[in-house]
Every structure is written in C-alpha cells, then in structure tokens.
Design a protein around this motif. Structure first.
Motif, short mmCIF file in Angstrom:
data_model
loop_
_atom_site.label_atom_id
_atom_site.label_comp_id
_atom_site.label_asym_id
_atom_site.label_seq_id
_atom_site.Cartn_x
_atom_site.Cartn_y
_atom_site.Cartn_z
N LEU A 133 20.91 -37.18 -22.08
CA LEU A 133 21.57 -37.15 -20.77
C LEU A 133 21.32 -38.43 -19.99
O LEU A 133 22.20 -38.91 -19.25
CB LEU A 133 21.09 -35.93 -19.98
CG LEU A 133 21.90 -35.61 -18.72
CD1 LEU A 133 23.36 -35.34 -19.08
CD2 LEU A 133 21.32 -34.41 -17.98
N ASP A 134 20.14 -39.03 -20.14
CA ASP A 134 19.87 -40.31 -19.49
C ASP A 134 20.86 -41.37 -19.98
O ASP A 134 21.36 -42.19 -19.18
CB ASP A 134 18.44 -40.76 -19.78
CG ASP A 134 17.41 -39.89 -19.05
OD1 ASP A 134 17.79 -39.23 -18.06
OD2 ASP A 134 16.24 -39.87 -19.49
N GLN A 135 21.14 -41.36 -21.29
CA GLN A 135 22.11 -42.32 -21.82
C GLN A 135 23.52 -42.05 -21.30
O GLN A 135 24.29 -42.97 -21.02
CB GLN A 135 22.10 -42.27 -23.35
CG GLN A 135 20.78 -42.66 -23.99
CD GLN A 135 20.85 -42.64 -25.51
OE1 GLN A 135 21.73 -43.28 -26.10
NE2 GLN A 135 19.93 -41.93 -26.14
N VAL A 136 23.86 -40.76 -21.15
CA VAL A 136 25.17 -40.40 -20.62
C VAL A 136 25.31 -40.93 -19.19
O VAL A 136 26.34 -41.52 -18.83
CB VAL A 136 25.35 -38.87 -20.65
CG1 VAL A 136 26.61 -38.46 -19.89
CG2 VAL A 136 25.43 -38.38 -22.09
N LEU A 137 24.28 -40.72 -18.36
CA LEU A 137 24.34 -41.18 -16.96
C LEU A 137 24.45 -42.70 -16.88
O LEU A 137 25.19 -43.23 -16.04
CB LEU A 137 23.09 -40.69 -16.22
CG LEU A 137 22.95 -39.15 -16.10
CD1 LEU A 137 21.66 -38.79 -15.41
CD2 LEU A 137 24.13 -38.56 -15.37
N PHE B 271 26.22 -36.18 -31.11
CA PHE B 271 26.02 -35.25 -29.99
C PHE B 271 26.13 -36.01 -28.66
O PHE B 271 26.65 -35.47 -27.67
CB PHE B 271 24.66 -34.56 -30.11
CG PHE B 271 24.59 -33.26 -29.37
CD1 PHE B 271 25.09 -32.10 -29.93
CD2 PHE B 271 24.03 -33.18 -28.11
CE1 PHE B 271 25.03 -30.88 -29.26
CE2 PHE B 271 23.97 -31.98 -27.43
CZ PHE B 271 24.47 -30.83 -28.00
N LEU B 272 25.66 -37.25 -28.64
CA LEU B 272 25.83 -38.08 -27.45
C LEU B 272 27.31 -38.31 -27.17
O LEU B 272 27.76 -38.25 -26.01
CB LEU B 272 25.12 -39.42 -27.65
CG LEU B 272 25.31 -40.46 -26.54
CD1 LEU B 272 24.77 -39.96 -25.22
CD2 LEU B 272 24.65 -41.78 -26.93
N GLN B 273 28.10 -38.53 -28.24
CA GLN B 273 29.55 -38.71 -28.07
C GLN B 273 30.19 -37.48 -27.45
O GLN B 273 31.05 -37.59 -26.58
CB GLN B 273 30.19 -39.01 -29.43
CG GLN B 273 31.69 -39.24 -29.39
CD GLN B 273 32.05 -40.51 -28.65
OE1 GLN B 273 31.50 -41.57 -28.91
NE2 GLN B 273 32.99 -40.42 -27.72
N ALA B 274 29.76 -36.28 -27.89
CA ALA B 274 30.31 -35.03 -27.33
C ALA B 274 29.99 -34.92 -25.84
O ALA B 274 30.86 -34.57 -25.03
CB ALA B 274 29.76 -33.84 -28.10
N LEU B 275 28.73 -35.22 -25.45
CA LEU B 275 28.35 -35.15 -24.04
C LEU B 275 29.11 -36.19 -23.22
O LEU B 275 29.52 -35.90 -22.08
CB LEU B 275 26.84 -35.36 -23.91
CG LEU B 275 25.94 -34.26 -24.49
CD1 LEU B 275 24.47 -34.62 -24.29
CD2 LEU B 275 26.23 -32.92 -23.83
N LEU B 276 29.30 -37.39 -23.77
CA LEU B 276 30.06 -38.42 -23.07
C LEU B 276 31.51 -37.98 -22.84
O LEU B 276 32.06 -38.16 -21.74
CB LEU B 276 30.03 -39.73 -23.86
CG LEU B 276 28.72 -40.52 -23.83
CD1 LEU B 276 28.77 -41.66 -24.84
CD2 LEU B 276 28.46 -41.07 -22.43
N ASN B 277 32.11 -37.40 -23.87
CA ASN B 277 33.50 -36.95 -23.73
C ASN B 277 33.63 -35.90 -22.63
O ASN B 277 34.56 -35.95 -21.81
CB ASN B 277 34.01 -36.38 -25.05
CG ASN B 277 34.22 -37.45 -26.10
OD1 ASN B 277 34.03 -38.64 -25.84
ND2 ASN B 277 34.61 -37.04 -27.30
N LEU B 278 32.71 -34.93 -22.60
CA LEU B 278 32.77 -33.87 -21.59
C LEU B 278 32.52 -34.44 -20.19
O LEU B 278 33.19 -34.06 -19.22
CB LEU B 278 31.76 -32.77 -21.92
CG LEU B 278 32.03 -31.95 -23.18
CD1 LEU B 278 30.88 -30.98 -23.43
CD2 LEU B 278 33.33 -31.16 -23.04
N THR B 279 31.53 -35.32 -20.09
CA THR B 279 31.19 -35.89 -18.77
C THR B 279 32.30 -36.79 -18.25
O THR B 279 32.69 -36.69 -17.08
CB THR B 279 29.86 -36.66 -18.87
OG1 THR B 279 28.85 -35.81 -19.41
CG2 THR B 279 29.42 -37.13 -17.49
#
Length: 439
Positions: free
Chosen positions: A311-315, A346-354
């Motif tokens: 999540l830190d990477q997503v932000l 999984f990071l890609q999935a969180l990025l897409n949703l965010t």
C-alpha cells in the motif's frame, strides 16, 4: 461394449464364481454331514438292538434265537467276538467278511469307513454289557446310498442356484438399466453442449452421484455459455477499441501524405498519431498481460507479502494523479496483515483499483486493510445497475475509463492469489471494491 452390458456381464461372472465355489464347498460338506448323521443313526439303532439282546437273550447269545432276531432287522451287521477275534454272525456275504478281516477292520476300533473291493461302508460299533463278554455289534451302511442322496440333494441345489441366478441377472438388468438410463440421457445433453445448443439442454431425473454429475454438467454448460458470450463480446469490444485509434492514425497519415494539412495541422496530426499509438500500445500490452494471467501459471510467483508495504508503494505512485484530480486519499492499514501472492502482480491489482477510484471520485477515496479484506471506495457517482454485473468483464468501462481492462486484470490477479473481489455501493456515495483475502 455398452456400460449396461459390461455391468451385467461383470455381475453375472461374479455371481457364477460365488455360486461355483459355494457349490463345491456344499457338495463336499454334504457327504461328510450324511456320513456323520448315518453313523449317529447306526449307533442309535445298534444301542437299541444291544439293549434288546441284553434283556431278552442274555442267557442265549449264541443260540438260534439271537441269529433269528438279528436276521429280522433287515440291517447289514456283524456280531463280533473281540476276545476270540471271530465273526459270530453276519447278514452280509462271506466275501465282505473275508475282505474286512484281511484289512484288519474288525480288530481296528478307530477305522469308521470300511472298503471291500469297489464298495465302501459307514460303520458304527456298539459293545455288549458287560464289556467283559467281548461281544460287539457292528452295523454298516453302503456309502453308495449316501452318495446317491448327496447327488440328489446337489441336483436340487443346482436347480435352486439356476433359478436364483436367473432372478439375480434379471434384477441386475433392471437395476443397471435404472443406473445407466440417466447416463445415456446425460450423454445426449453433452452432445447438445458439444453442438453449442445451450437453449435446448433439459434436466434429467437422477439421484446420488449421477445427480451431482448432472448438476456439474449444467454448471459447466452455463459457464461455457457465459464464457463464449464474454469471448464474443471481448472480440467485439477489442475490435472497436483497436479500430478507433487505428482509424485516427490512418486519417491523419493519409492527410499528411496527400498534403491536405498545413504545417500547423501536420504538427497537430503527428502529435495525435503519437498519442493514439501510445494508447494502442497500452491496450495491446494489457491484453497480452491479461492473456498470460489466464493461460500461463508459470509467470505467477507467490510469496508472503506484508500488505502495508504494498500500500505504501500504491500511495507513492498514486500521488501525482491524486494531486492532478484534487482528491484526498485516506488510508487505514493493519500492519500485521500478510498475503500469499505474486508481489508485482498483486501491486498491479491494487494500483488498478486505486487509480480507478481516484479517476471516478469527486473528492475522497478511502483504502482500508484488515485481516480479512482490503476495501477501496470513493465518493463518485458509483456504478449503474445495468453495468454492475459486467464491471469485471473486458473492455467494460465508465465515462472516465481508459482501456476497460484494468478491473478485469485486477480480478484475474486476485483470483489467482486465492482471493475474491466484489463490488458494492459505498456509504460515501460511489463504488466500493472489496478484496476478500484468502485465509
């Protein structure tokens, strides 16, 4: 050979083996039982005769009265004197007396089955009282008589076995027919699926495991129909999405080639062509990525990941688009939550949703991480009812969507990680995406 014939043949063969073994065992046991019964009966008769002789002919055992009495019994017997090893009286021909004597049967108290020539006899020996007299009554029954009874009993047993076998085979035929008929009907339904006639599939009457197989077949047919429809929609949408930038590029390229644009319009056309090429490249890359997720498991490398680090990477990556759209992102994270997944995907999935939530939000996006789920929600206009069932399909996008592949990629990654993704209406007013984490 058809399944019903195979089942009937196997059952009949098993039944015949069992009956054959049972017949052989019973045939051998019958003779032993008859011998034992006959020996007991001879003993009972002999004891009765000895009792009568003891009472009525006690003082005249060797006289004519004893002989006459024994002769009247219509029995095969010997009156034997053990002390002198001599047969005093016999109702059988002399050749048997000589044959039995030569084999020492009279002197041998243990032998109960005597033979002379081709004839065998079951014997029983009863001593006169008192034993000091040494007299013994020996009764015999030909074994041939018992064997005749044995064979007659066995013939009747064979008839019973045959009738039972016929009844069992008929019952087996009825039961296997009841078992195989649903399978035959199910086969016809599978043929309809093979010919893609999904609207003609009919339910069949079945029970037990066949009912479960039937339900699995219908579920498979429904999923196959849905998949084929989605593939058809995918190709239609893909052709549309690819056709639009290609037509734009073609239009500007032809205009520049035919010199219908002035210098300023040519520059604008070149910029537009570069933009459309980038968009086309992004669509193709995401299509290839999604295809690899669906078909190639070797590209997926699961490991234990701390969700808070992802999540830190997503932000960090979302900060530019957050500032650009003027959106506030709130996050609440349980730092002890781990997930077994491919970290990059999984990071890609969180990025897409965010990113999807930021693009559709009016002013606020919330991200919450608990030990059971990850929730991404916004305060935008939400998802329409008609789009809700198809939101995770390919090339389905809202007004501000880009390629229409982001949510499809997110679902594929999350499902490969053993999780599940759902969409609901958010209390903020927009959409709420819920990732249910695997245990």
């Amino acid at each position: 050979m058809r399944l019903q014939s195979q089942l009937n043949a196997a059952f009949t063969a098993l039944l015949l083996v069992i009956l054959t073994v049972a017949g052989i065992v019973i045939y051998s046991l019958i003779l032993n039982m008859l011998i034992e019964d006959e020996r007991a009966e001879l003993k009972q008769k002999g004891e009765l005769l000895v009792q009568v002789l003891n009472e009525q002919y006690q003082s005249k055992r060797g006289n004519q009265g004893v002989r006459h009495f024994l002769q009247q019994q219509d029995l095969q017997l010997f009156l034997y004197d053990r002390s002198r090893n001599r047969v005093l009286f016999s109702t059988m021909p002399d050749r048997y007396v000589q044959g039995f004597s030569s084999k020492q049967y009279f002197a041998d108290n243990q032998e109960t089955l005597w033979d002379a020539g081709n004839s065998k006899f079951v014997t029983s020996r009863i001593l006169f009282q008192p034993k000091t007299t040494g007299l013994e009554l020996i009764l015999l029954t030909p074994l041939d008589d018992l064997q005749a009874i044995q064979q007659d009993f066995f013939r009747r047993l064979v008839i019973v076995f045959l009738i039972g076998t016929i009844a069992a085979v008929m019952l087996s035929y009825l039961l296997t027919k009841k078992l195989v008929t649903p399978l035959t009907k199910l086969k016809k339904q599978l043929k309809k699926i093979e010919r893609r006639k999904f609207d003609q599939i009919e339910p069949i009457k079945a029970t037990g495991e066949i009912k479960e197989v039937e339900q699995s077949v219908y579920d498979m047919a429904a999923e196959l129909e849905r998949y084929m429809a989605s593939q058809q929609a995918f190709f239609q949408n893909a052709s549309h999405e690819l056709k639009t930038p290609l037509m734009t590029i073609q239009g500007y390229a032809e205009g520049i080639r035919d010199k219908v644009f002035d210098e300023a319009d040519q520059e604008k056309g070149l910029e537009m062509m570069v933009t459309e090429v980038e968009r086309l490249k992004k669509i193709i890359n995401e299509m290839i990525f999604l295809a690899k997720l669906d078909s190639d498991r070797s590209t997926y490398h699961p490991e234990s990941i701390r969700v808070s680090e992802l999540l830190d990477q997503v932000l960090d990556r979302a900060l530019p688009i957050i500032n650009e759209n003027g959106v506030t992102l709130h996050h609440e994270v349980d730092k002890n939550v781990y997930v077994i997944a491919d970290a990059e995907k999984f990071l890609q999935a969180l990025l897409n949703l965010t990113f999807n939530a930021i693009r559709h939000a009016y002013s606020q996006v919330n991200v919450t991480v608990s030990d059971t789920a990850i929730v991404v929600e916004d305060d935008g206009e939400g998802i329409s009812e008609d789009m809700l069932p198809h939101i995770f399909h390919r090339f389905v996008k809202g007004k501000t969507g880009e390629t229409g592949l982001g949510l499809a990629i997110a679902r594929a990654i999350i499902e490969q990680s053993g999780g599940k993704i759902m969409v609901r209406d958010s209390d903020l007013g927009g959409a709420k995406f819920i990732i249910v984490l695997p245990e």
